[in-house]
Design a protein around this motif. Structure first.
Motif: not given
Length: 267
Positions: A27-32, A40-43, A45-54, A63-69
């Motif tokens: 549902i999301a990915w962090y590009d270092r 992929l969905s803003d629904d 958002r907070s859960d994704v940021l919480d688990i990625l926080g560390p 934000g959403p992926p830049p112009v995803p194909t």
């Protein structure tokens, strides 16, 4: 609410952390390197940021992926069990040897280990082409227990590459037979062509067969094999010089199709 998990991966030189649902969907990915969290969905958002926080370092763009194909979206929707892209060179042999390493002492070397060496060397050479716009899938499973050792996809087209261990052996090629040293010739080129034909059927695109000879002492070809390129592992970079066949969008689309295990199930 589905629990989330973080799965690290490195694709084409880029380190990413994927956020997945319990069923394996991303549902999301962090590009270092880009310092960006792609949602992929803003629904969630907070859960994704919480688990990625560390894992987040410094300011990041969210934000959403830049112009995803379409190819990127198809890849992200794959269940991890159906995604062939993480396969290592010789994946099937590595799993088999891990399950059954065989006796500690053998009178003769385990042929599986020689085959694995061939696939590791070939896979490393093909993976080195990634920066030139090519993708390689390793150990692509086919129905019936067969597999394509390596599938190379790029601007110059598609290639099904069969790796053959030939260290210190003089190789003689007389289509369809291949002989290593004093061993009896075997119809290896039939297997190489069959792999390419099955890949062409699955992907509805031309896939050309390649036989990769790993570390031979010499190669003698009595007549140029029909439709099959015979290369040593040192010559594999020549494939990257082929161009003008596929556009970048076609390469990505075919790669997305080929990496999906279900593409190969109905062969």
């Amino acid at each position: 609410m589905n629990r989330l998990r973080v799965i690290p991966a490195r694709r084409h030189g880029q380190e990413r952390l994927y956020v997945c649902l319990a069923d394996g969907r991303n549902i999301a990915w962090y590009d270092r390197e880009a310092a960006r969290v792609n949602l992929l969905s803003d629904d969630r958002r907070s859960d994704v940021l919480d688990i990625l926080g560390p894992f987040l370092t410094g300011p990041v763009t969210i934000g959403p992926p830049p112009v995803p194909t379409p190819a990127e979206l198809a890849r992200l929707s794959l269940h991890p069990d159906d995604d062939l892209a993480p396969n290592r060179p010789g994946e099937s042999l590595l799993v088999a040897l891990d399950r059954d390493p065989g006796p500690a002492r053998r009178l003769r070397p385990d042929p599986r280990r020689r085959a694995l060496t061939a696939e590791l060397v070939t896979g490393e050479a093909l993976d080195a082409l990634d920066g030139a716009g090519w993708h390689t899938l390793h150990s692509v499973p086919l129905p019936g227990g067969d597999r394509i050792h390596h599938l190379l996809i790029g601007p110059g087209g598609l290639y099904a590459v069969h790796a053959l261990y030939a260290r210190r052996s003089r190789v003689r090629v007389a289509d369809p037979l291949v002989a290593l040293g004093r061993h009896e010739p075997r119809p290896v080129l039939r297997r190489v062509r069959a792999d390419a034909d099955r890949a062409s059927y699955a992907l509805t695109a031309e896939v050309r067969p390649v036989l990769a000879l790993v570390a031979p002492s010499g190669v003698t070809v009595t007549a140029a094999p029909r439709d099959v390129r015979v290369l040593t592992d040192a010559e594999l970079p020549e494939l990257a010089r082929q161009g003008g066949v596929l556009k970048p969008a076609d390469v990505e689309g075919l790669h997305a199709m080929a990496r999906d295990r279900t593409t190969w199930d109905l062969l």
